[in-house]
Design a protein around this motif. Structure first.
Motif, mmCIF file in Angstrom:
data_model
loop_
_atom_site.group_PDB
_atom_site.id
_atom_site.type_symbol
_atom_site.label_atom_id
_atom_site.label_comp_id
_atom_site.label_asym_id
_atom_site.label_seq_id
_atom_site.Cartn_x
_atom_site.Cartn_y
_atom_site.Cartn_z
ATOM 1 N N SER A 124 2.097 6.277 -7.102
ATOM 2 C CA SER A 124 1.026 7.065 -7.725
ATOM 3 C C SER A 124 1.290 8.558 -7.614
ATOM 4 O O SER A 124 0.822 9.353 -8.434
ATOM 5 N N GLN A 125 2.065 8.952 -6.596
ATOM 6 C CA GLN A 125 2.401 10.362 -6.405
ATOM 7 C C GLN A 125 3.682 10.753 -7.140
ATOM 8 O O GLN A 125 4.075 11.912 -7.132
ATOM 9 N N ASN A 146 4.485 13.853 1.890
ATOM 10 C CA ASN A 146 5.301 12.641 1.902
ATOM 11 C C ASN A 146 6.744 12.919 1.491
ATOM 12 O O ASN A 146 7.682 12.373 2.086
ATOM 13 N N LYS A 182 0.829 -1.209 0.000
ATOM 14 C CA LYS A 182 0.000 0.000 0.000
ATOM 15 C C LYS A 182 0.862 1.255 0.000
ATOM 16 O O LYS A 182 0.578 2.222 -0.725
ATOM 17 N N GLU A 206 0.670 6.572 3.751
ATOM 18 C CA GLU A 206 -0.490 6.118 2.974
ATOM 19 C C GLU A 206 -1.551 7.214 2.849
ATOM 20 O O GLU A 206 -2.335 7.225 1.897
ATOM 21 N N THR A 207 -1.573 8.138 3.802
ATOM 22 C CA THR A 207 -2.610 9.174 3.815
ATOM 23 C C THR A 207 -2.078 10.560 3.463
ATOM 24 O O THR A 207 -2.864 11.506 3.337
ATOM 25 N N LYS A 225 2.489 1.557 -3.499
ATOM 26 C CA LYS A 225 1.553 2.022 -4.523
ATOM 27 C C LYS A 225 1.199 3.490 -4.334
ATOM 28 O O LYS A 225 1.069 4.235 -5.311
ATOM 29 N N THR A 226 1.059 3.920 -3.087
ATOM 30 C CA THR A 226 0.744 5.321 -2.820
ATOM 31 C C THR A 226 1.868 6.234 -3.301
ATOM 32 O O THR A 226 1.631 7.219 -3.999
#
Length: 228
Positions: free
Chosen positions: A126-127, A190, A119, A183-184, A122-123
Protein backbone atom coordinates in the motif's frame (compact mmCIF):
# COMPACT_ATOMS: atom_id res chain seq x y z
CA UNK A 1 19.95 -11.74 -29.39
CA UNK A 2 23.03 -10.35 -31.06
CA UNK A 3 22.58 -6.98 -29.34
CA UNK A 4 22.01 -8.66 -26.00
CA UNK A 5 25.20 -10.65 -26.43
CA UNK A 6 27.26 -7.62 -27.40
CA UNK A 7 26.05 -5.75 -24.30
CA UNK A 8 27.23 -8.61 -22.11
CA UNK A 9 30.89 -8.42 -23.09
CA UNK A 10 33.63 -5.87 -22.66
CA UNK A 11 33.01 -4.84 -19.04
CA UNK A 12 36.72 -4.93 -18.24
CA UNK A 13 36.68 -1.15 -17.74
CA UNK A 14 34.66 -1.65 -14.54
CA UNK A 15 37.96 -2.61 -12.93
CA UNK A 16 38.46 1.14 -12.47
CA UNK A 17 35.61 1.15 -9.93
CA UNK A 18 37.38 -1.27 -7.60
CA UNK A 19 39.71 1.23 -5.83
CA UNK A 20 36.68 3.40 -5.01
CA UNK A 21 34.89 0.57 -3.22
CA UNK A 22 37.80 -0.96 -1.27
CA UNK A 23 37.79 1.52 1.65
CA UNK A 24 33.97 1.34 1.83
CA UNK A 25 34.07 -2.41 2.44
CA UNK A 26 33.47 -3.25 6.10
CA UNK A 27 34.76 0.21 7.14
CA UNK A 28 34.39 -0.63 10.84
CA UNK A 29 36.94 -3.44 10.53
CA UNK A 30 39.64 -1.23 8.89
CA UNK A 31 41.25 -4.34 7.34
CA UNK A 32 40.32 -3.16 3.88
CA UNK A 33 41.05 0.56 4.31
CA UNK A 34 43.82 2.19 2.27
CA UNK A 35 46.48 1.24 4.83
CA UNK A 36 44.83 -1.98 5.96
CA UNK A 37 46.60 -5.35 5.58
CA UNK A 38 43.85 -6.82 3.40
CA UNK A 39 43.51 -3.85 1.05
CA UNK A 40 45.88 -5.16 -1.66
CA UNK A 41 44.56 -8.71 -1.30
CA UNK A 42 40.97 -7.60 -1.83
CA UNK A 43 42.03 -5.64 -4.90
CA UNK A 44 43.83 -8.70 -6.32
CA UNK A 45 40.78 -10.95 -5.90
CA UNK A 46 38.39 -8.46 -7.49
CA UNK A 47 40.69 -7.65 -10.40
CA UNK A 48 41.21 -11.38 -11.01
CA UNK A 49 37.45 -11.89 -11.13
CA UNK A 50 37.03 -9.15 -13.73
CA UNK A 51 39.65 -10.91 -15.86
CA UNK A 52 37.89 -14.24 -15.32
CA UNK A 53 34.38 -12.92 -16.06
CA UNK A 54 34.73 -9.78 -18.22
CA UNK A 55 31.09 -10.31 -19.24
CA UNK A 56 30.11 -9.60 -15.61
CA UNK A 57 32.88 -7.20 -14.68
CA UNK A 58 32.98 -5.54 -11.30
CA UNK A 59 29.65 -4.71 -9.68
CA UNK A 60 29.17 -2.77 -6.45
CA UNK A 61 28.59 -5.22 -3.63
CA UNK A 62 31.10 -7.71 -4.99
CA UNK A 63 33.78 -6.33 -2.67
CA UNK A 64 31.78 -7.53 0.34
CA UNK A 65 31.60 -11.06 -1.07
CA UNK A 66 35.35 -11.15 -1.70
CA UNK A 67 36.11 -9.60 1.69
CA UNK A 68 34.08 -12.21 3.56
CA UNK A 69 36.05 -14.99 1.92
CA UNK A 70 39.39 -13.22 2.51
CA UNK A 71 38.64 -13.10 6.22
CA UNK A 72 38.60 -16.91 6.18
CA UNK A 73 40.71 -18.06 3.21
CA UNK A 74 43.95 -17.22 1.41
CA UNK A 75 43.87 -15.13 -1.77
CA UNK A 76 43.64 -17.97 -4.29
CA UNK A 77 41.01 -19.89 -2.33
CA UNK A 78 39.01 -16.69 -1.82
CA UNK A 79 39.02 -16.02 -5.56
CA UNK A 80 38.01 -19.57 -6.52
CA UNK A 81 35.26 -19.73 -3.89
CA UNK A 82 33.88 -16.32 -4.82
CA UNK A 83 33.89 -17.23 -8.51
CA UNK A 84 31.98 -20.44 -7.78
CA UNK A 85 29.40 -18.67 -5.63
CA UNK A 86 28.86 -15.88 -8.16
CA UNK A 87 28.45 -18.47 -10.92
CA UNK A 88 25.38 -19.86 -9.18
CA UNK A 89 22.26 -18.98 -11.21
CA UNK A 90 20.67 -16.91 -8.43
CA UNK A 91 23.74 -14.76 -7.82
CA UNK A 92 24.65 -14.45 -11.50
CA UNK A 93 21.22 -13.12 -12.43
CA UNK A 94 21.58 -10.26 -9.94
CA UNK A 95 25.16 -9.43 -10.90
CA UNK A 96 24.29 -9.44 -14.60
CA UNK A 97 21.03 -7.57 -13.89
CA UNK A 98 19.00 -10.20 -15.72
CA UNK A 99 15.73 -8.34 -15.14
CA UNK A 100 13.47 -11.15 -16.37
CA UNK A 101 15.02 -13.66 -13.99
CA UNK A 102 15.17 -11.14 -11.15
CA UNK A 103 11.45 -10.55 -11.60
CA UNK A 104 10.83 -14.26 -11.06
CA UNK A 105 12.64 -14.11 -7.71
CA UNK A 106 10.83 -10.90 -6.72
CA UNK A 107 7.48 -12.53 -7.50
CA UNK A 108 8.45 -15.54 -5.40
CA UNK A 109 9.38 -13.30 -2.48
CA UNK A 110 6.12 -11.35 -2.76
CA UNK A 111 4.20 -14.65 -2.82
CA UNK A 112 6.04 -15.88 0.29
CA UNK A 113 5.45 -12.57 2.09
CA UNK A 114 1.72 -12.85 1.49
CA UNK A 115 1.78 -16.42 2.78
CA UNK A 116 3.87 -15.90 5.92
CA UNK A 117 3.15 -12.26 6.87
CA UNK A 118 0.16 -10.90 4.94
CA UNK A 119 -0.20 -7.78 7.08
CA UNK A 120 3.39 -6.70 6.46
CA UNK A 121 3.03 -7.53 2.76
CA UNK A 122 -0.16 -5.48 2.42
CA UNK A 123 1.26 -2.55 4.37
CA UNK A 124 4.39 -2.34 2.24
CA UNK A 125 2.40 -2.80 -0.98
CA UNK A 126 0.00 0.00 0.00
CA UNK A 127 3.00 2.28 0.55
CA UNK A 128 4.48 1.38 -2.83
CA UNK A 129 7.49 -0.37 -1.28
CA UNK A 130 8.39 -3.32 -3.49
CA UNK A 131 11.03 -6.01 -2.84
CA UNK A 132 13.16 -4.45 -5.62
CA UNK A 133 13.86 -1.53 -3.29
CA UNK A 134 15.72 -3.58 -0.69
CA UNK A 135 16.17 -7.21 -1.78
CA UNK A 136 18.67 -6.42 -4.54
CA UNK A 137 21.17 -4.94 -2.09
CA UNK A 138 20.66 -7.85 0.31
CA UNK A 139 21.25 -10.32 -2.55
CA UNK A 140 24.30 -8.61 -4.08
CA UNK A 141 26.16 -8.77 -0.76
CA UNK A 142 24.50 -11.93 0.60
CA UNK A 143 23.44 -9.87 3.63
CA UNK A 144 27.08 -9.18 4.57
CA UNK A 145 26.53 -5.41 4.28
CA UNK A 146 23.06 -5.43 5.85
CA UNK A 147 23.47 -7.78 8.83
CA UNK A 148 26.00 -7.85 11.69
CA UNK A 149 28.94 -9.84 10.40
CA UNK A 150 28.52 -12.69 12.91
CA UNK A 151 24.89 -13.13 11.82
CA UNK A 152 25.82 -12.83 8.14
CA UNK A 153 28.48 -15.54 8.49
CA UNK A 154 25.92 -17.93 9.90
CA UNK A 155 23.51 -17.12 7.06
CA UNK A 156 26.33 -17.81 4.58
CA UNK A 157 27.11 -21.18 6.17
CA UNK A 158 23.53 -22.29 5.79
CA UNK A 159 23.13 -20.83 2.30
CA UNK A 160 26.26 -22.58 0.99
CA UNK A 161 25.14 -25.85 2.54
CA UNK A 162 21.38 -25.76 1.88
CA UNK A 163 20.89 -23.58 -1.21
CA UNK A 164 19.12 -20.43 -2.37
CA UNK A 165 15.95 -21.05 -0.40
CA UNK A 166 17.84 -20.18 2.79
CA UNK A 167 18.38 -16.61 1.56
CA UNK A 168 14.63 -16.24 1.11
CA UNK A 169 13.98 -17.69 4.56
CA UNK A 170 16.48 -15.23 6.03
CA UNK A 171 14.87 -12.26 4.27
CA UNK A 172 11.40 -13.34 5.37
CA UNK A 173 12.62 -13.84 8.94
CA UNK A 174 13.96 -10.28 8.99
CA UNK A 175 10.56 -8.92 8.01
CA UNK A 176 8.89 -11.19 10.55
CA UNK A 177 11.26 -10.13 13.33
CA UNK A 178 10.45 -6.46 12.75
CA UNK A 179 6.85 -6.97 11.61
CA UNK A 180 5.30 -4.61 14.18
CA UNK A 181 7.68 -1.81 13.21
CA UNK A 182 6.91 -2.34 9.52
CA UNK A 183 3.15 -2.63 10.04
CA UNK A 184 3.03 0.71 11.88
CA UNK A 185 5.74 2.65 10.07
CA UNK A 186 5.31 5.33 7.43
CA UNK A 187 6.65 4.99 3.88
CA UNK A 188 9.78 6.97 4.75
CA UNK A 189 10.37 5.07 8.00
CA UNK A 190 9.91 1.64 6.41
CA UNK A 191 12.06 2.33 3.36
CA UNK A 192 14.82 3.77 5.53
CA UNK A 193 14.60 0.77 7.84
CA UNK A 194 14.70 -1.85 5.07
CA UNK A 195 17.68 -0.22 3.36
CA UNK A 196 19.54 0.44 6.62
CA UNK A 197 18.88 -2.45 8.99
CA UNK A 198 19.82 -2.10 12.69
CA UNK A 199 23.50 -2.57 13.48
CA UNK A 200 22.55 -4.97 16.26
CA UNK A 201 20.28 -7.92 15.53
CA UNK A 202 19.98 -10.81 17.96
CA UNK A 203 21.39 -13.89 16.24
CA UNK A 204 19.33 -16.43 18.18
CA UNK A 205 16.14 -14.46 17.63
CA UNK A 206 16.54 -14.11 13.88
CA UNK A 207 17.42 -17.78 13.48
CA UNK A 208 14.44 -18.83 15.56
CA UNK A 209 12.27 -17.05 12.98
CA UNK A 210 14.22 -18.60 10.11
CA UNK A 211 13.46 -22.04 11.55
CA UNK A 212 9.74 -21.25 11.49
CA UNK A 213 9.67 -20.48 7.75
CA UNK A 214 8.45 -23.63 6.01
CA UNK A 215 10.53 -23.59 2.83
CA UNK A 216 13.10 -26.09 1.57
CA UNK A 217 15.07 -26.24 -1.68
CA UNK A 218 12.58 -28.57 -3.34
CA UNK A 219 9.64 -26.25 -2.60
CA UNK A 220 11.72 -23.27 -3.68
CA UNK A 221 12.64 -24.82 -7.03
CA UNK A 222 8.98 -25.67 -7.57
CA UNK A 223 8.11 -22.01 -7.03
CA UNK A 224 10.79 -20.96 -9.50
CA UNK A 225 9.20 -23.19 -12.16
CA UNK A 226 5.71 -21.88 -11.37
CA UNK A 227 6.74 -18.21 -11.52
CA UNK A 228 9.01 -18.51 -14.58
Amino acid sequence: AKNAQSSDIGREDTVELIPLDLPRTFPALTFFSQDGPYHPLLRQVLEAYVCYRPDVGYVQGMSYIAAMFLLNLDVYEAFVTMANVLNRPFMLCFYRMDTDRMEVYMNIFTHLMMKHMPKVAKTLASQGITPHMYIIDWALTLFSKSLPIDVAVRVWDNYLFEGEHFLFRSALALLKLFSFKLETGTFEENLQFLTHLPEEIDEDEIFSWIDKIDLNQEKFERLVKEKS
